[in-house]
Design a protein around this motif. Structure first.
Motif, short mmCIF file in Angstrom:
data_model
loop_
_atom_site.label_atom_id
_atom_site.label_comp_id
_atom_site.label_asym_id
_atom_site.label_seq_id
_atom_site.Cartn_x
_atom_site.Cartn_y
_atom_site.Cartn_z
N UNK A 102 77.37 24.70 -2.49
CA UNK A 102 77.29 23.59 -1.56
C UNK A 102 75.86 23.40 -1.08
N UNK A 103 75.70 22.57 -0.06
CA UNK A 103 74.38 22.24 0.45
C UNK A 103 74.26 22.56 1.93
N UNK A 104 73.07 22.96 2.34
CA UNK A 104 72.80 23.29 3.74
C UNK A 104 71.42 22.75 4.09
N UNK A 105 71.24 22.37 5.36
CA UNK A 105 69.94 21.88 5.82
C UNK A 105 69.30 22.87 6.76
N UNK A 106 67.99 22.76 6.93
CA UNK A 106 67.26 23.66 7.81
C UNK A 106 67.72 23.58 9.27
N UNK A 107 68.30 22.45 9.69
CA UNK A 107 68.75 22.35 11.08
C UNK A 107 69.88 23.32 11.39
N UNK A 108 70.50 23.87 10.36
CA UNK A 108 71.61 24.81 10.58
C UNK A 108 71.14 26.24 10.83
N UNK A 109 69.88 26.53 10.61
CA UNK A 109 69.42 27.92 10.68
C UNK A 109 69.39 28.43 12.12
N UNK A 110 68.85 27.65 13.07
CA UNK A 110 68.80 28.11 14.46
C UNK A 110 70.19 28.40 15.02
N UNK A 111 71.15 27.47 14.93
CA UNK A 111 72.48 27.81 15.47
C UNK A 111 73.13 29.00 14.77
N UNK A 112 72.89 29.15 13.47
CA UNK A 112 73.44 30.31 12.75
C UNK A 112 72.85 31.61 13.29
N UNK A 113 71.55 31.64 13.48
CA UNK A 113 70.90 32.85 13.99
C UNK A 113 71.33 33.13 15.43
N UNK A 114 71.47 32.10 16.24
CA UNK A 114 71.91 32.33 17.62
C UNK A 114 73.29 32.96 17.66
N UNK A 115 74.20 32.51 16.80
CA UNK A 115 75.53 33.12 16.79
C UNK A 115 75.45 34.57 16.31
N UNK A 116 74.61 34.85 15.32
CA UNK A 116 74.44 36.23 14.87
C UNK A 116 73.83 37.10 15.97
N UNK A 117 73.06 36.48 16.88
CA UNK A 117 72.46 37.21 17.99
C UNK A 117 73.44 37.42 19.14
N UNK A 118 74.65 36.88 19.00
CA UNK A 118 75.66 37.10 20.02
C UNK A 118 75.96 35.92 20.90
N UNK A 119 75.35 34.78 20.63
CA UNK A 119 75.63 33.57 21.41
C UNK A 119 76.98 33.02 20.96
N UNK A 176 83.12 34.09 4.99
CA UNK A 176 84.07 33.72 3.95
C UNK A 176 85.26 32.95 4.44
N UNK A 177 85.26 32.54 5.71
CA UNK A 177 86.40 31.80 6.26
C UNK A 177 86.19 30.29 6.22
N UNK A 178 85.03 29.83 5.71
CA UNK A 178 84.75 28.40 5.61
C UNK A 178 83.82 28.18 4.43
N UNK A 179 83.76 26.92 3.97
CA UNK A 179 82.86 26.53 2.89
C UNK A 179 81.82 25.56 3.43
N UNK A 180 80.74 25.40 2.67
CA UNK A 180 79.78 24.35 2.98
C UNK A 180 80.34 23.04 2.46
N UNK A 181 80.79 22.20 3.35
CA UNK A 181 81.46 20.97 2.93
C UNK A 181 80.95 19.76 3.72
N UNK A 182 79.66 19.77 4.05
CA UNK A 182 79.05 18.67 4.80
C UNK A 182 77.93 18.03 3.99
N UNK A 183 77.66 16.78 4.29
CA UNK A 183 76.49 16.12 3.71
C UNK A 183 75.23 16.67 4.37
N UNK A 184 74.11 16.57 3.66
CA UNK A 184 72.81 16.98 4.19
C UNK A 184 71.90 15.76 4.21
N UNK A 185 71.16 15.61 5.32
CA UNK A 185 70.34 14.41 5.51
C UNK A 185 68.86 14.79 5.64
N UNK A 186 68.02 13.90 5.11
CA UNK A 186 66.57 14.07 5.19
C UNK A 186 65.93 12.76 5.59
#
Length: 502
Positions: A364-381, A401-411
């Motif tokens: 699937x596809x992922x954008x850079x805007x997803x990195x901060x929220x992903x890291x914050x959750x890994x940090x315990x937020x 493994x409980x979800x897939x990348x199933x969103x559009x990515x925008x630039x």
């Protein structure tokens, strides 16, 4: 010892996705990054928000699109109102940014980072000090080079600076990659108890295409694909065709010339080689890959420090880049500001030790805007604590493994005058035309502009984007559907560009 993990975010500059083994490259010497990938989640298709240094870095560090973060071009300060991950991290974290900033004054600690080591002095924004005495401030890397006997040659409003060209002539021990690797490793060794966030921002393999490992790769052995020196078709954007014409004339802009002088004295000047033959272009590519290997050795110092201090098992490591490089594909060099895979597609690795220590490919596809929220959750937020202004989404569920990348990515690309010479007035005029792009879940890409030839590519059947189907009658409904997706996204993020009627 805290139960919160350390976060190590490594960002390189202008590194193509296809420079790494996990993306199919089996010949570039990059043992440290390859070993990291062997223990990481490898995102198959990661995209920047815009393929230009400052806006891309703004998104990477804030979780916002460039227009929301307030940085739509290079050398624009990140506004204080745009919180970086340094500010958003939980209070327990010691936060650090070492290396390239390019979001305002590189020399001044800011945006919630407790520790700061600067590496660049020549940016104009470095001299916008409110205090007169700060005009003559220099980076830690500047001081390092002076301590080793080097003298800067470039004059700035604040005095002298080591230019990118001058730095490219240094021996490996004094390169920015080595300096950054050593300093980040020292930070890791000095912080073994409390959790930390480290943003290690490498300069390599950014131009100039020159460095101490120039001879690592034989140009004649460098593989090239079907896009190499292939002139763009007539039904592709005029902007790209004009750039290809310019680059293939053998006289690229000074900024992109291939320097051929590695004198130890670092004398100003030096010969510039024109890019007039396929052999010249291959020589440039060989030097670029030498810079990738140089960067890898700096990364190795950092990863070794994690192992030495027994912090590897509790450190999340993220590896990505701010954009790619044409390297002669489509006849273009650099080619920032484009949405092609070799430019807007970047590597993305995430090593999360308690989830997996083997390579797992995330489709699937992922954008850079997803990195901060992903890291914050890994940090315990927790989700309820997640800052509501973020425009990306946490992908921890995908890692679990409980979800897939199933969103559009925008630039996006916003019209504005170029901050560096792009080659000639035709190219610079076309840079004033705005663009928006979407990559859909089923791997089609639509690039829309109100002032140039639009593009539609089926990435499944046409991974090199050689067949523009925007004007194909069979794709009319697909264009309309994908345009609607962009417009819905625009409403969600308050992007007010008026798109062409389709």
């Amino acid at each position: 010892m805290s139960d919160r993990p350390n976060i190590l975010l490594i960002c390189t500059d202008q590194q193509r996705r296809d420079t790494m083994a996990c993306y199919g490259n089996d010949w570039v010497e990059s043992p440290n990054v390859n070993a990291l990938a062997d223990e990481s989640f490898v995102f198959e298709n990661c995209y920047v928000t815009v393929a230009v240094c400052s806006p891309a870095r703004a998104s990477l560090l804030t979780g916002l699109y460039p227009h929301t973060a307030g940085v739509i071009k290079n050398s624009v300060p990140l506004p204080e109102t745009s919180a970086s991950i340094g500010t958003l991290s939980p209070d327990e974290y010691r936060t650090a940014k070492f290396g390239k900033w390019h979001l305002g004054n590189d020399l001044v600690r800011q945006h919630g980072f407790d520790d700061w080591i600067a590496t660049e002095d020549e940016h104009e924004s470095n001299k916008t000090h409110t205090r007169r005495e700060d005009r003559f401030r220099h980076s830690e890397y500047f001081d390092f080079l002076r301590q080793h006997g080097y003298e800067p040659h470039r004059r700035t409003d604040g005095g002298l600076a080591f230019s990118q060209k001058q730095r490219s002539m240094l021996p490996e021990a004094h390169t920015m990659s080595t300096f950054l690797g050593d300093n980040v490793a020292d930070f890791i060794r000095s912080n073994v108890d409390d959790p930390w966030l480290m943003c290690a921002m490498f300069f390599e393999p950014h131009p100039p295409y020159n460095g101490p490992l120039n001879d690592t790769y034989d140009p004649d052995d460098i593989p090239v694909g079907p896009l190499f020196l292939r002139t763009p078709d007539e039904n592709t954007p005029l902007w790209h065709r004009r750039r290809a014409e310019h680059h293939l004339e053998g006289e690229p802009t000074d900024y992109f010339r291939l320097n051929n002088d590695n004198s130890a004295s670092l004398d100003a000047g030096g010969a510039d080689l024109p890019l007039s033959t396929p052999e010249d272009w291959k020589a440039l590519r060989a030097r670029y890959f030498g810079l990738v290997t140089l960067m890898d050795r700096g990364v190795g110092k950092i990863l070794d420090a994690l192992e030495e201090t027994a912090q590897s098992d509790r450190t999340v490591v993220v590896f990505t880049s701010d954009h790619g490089d044409g390297l002669g594909d489509r006849g273009m060099l650099g080619t920032k500001r484009a949405f092609y895979e070799e430019i807007a597609g970047v590597p993305l690795l995430m090593r999360v030790p308690w989830m997996s220590r083997s390579q797992k490919v995330i489709e699937g596809s992922i954008g850079h805007v997803d990195i901060v929220p992903t890291l914050l959750e890994l940090m315990g937020v927790t989700p309820s604590e997640m800052p509501p202004h973020l425009q990306g989404s946490s992908r921890v569920a995908v890692l679990e493994g409980s979800a897939d990348l199933c969103d559009d990515v925008f630039m996006q690309w916003y019209e504005h005058p170029p901050t560096v010479p792009l080659g000639n007035p035709d190219i610079e005029r076309m840079s004033h035309v705005s663009w928006r792009s979407v990559v859909t879940v089923d791997r089609w890409k639509l690039n829309l502009s109100p002032g140039d030839q639009c593009e539609l590519y089926d990435l499944n059947q046409d991974p090199f984007e050689m067949n523009n189907r925007f004007d194909d009658p069979e794709c009319r409904d697909r264009v309309r559907d994908m345009t609607a997706r962009i417009r819905i996204w625009q409403q969600a993020v308050d992007d007010r560009l008026v798109l062409p009627a389709v």
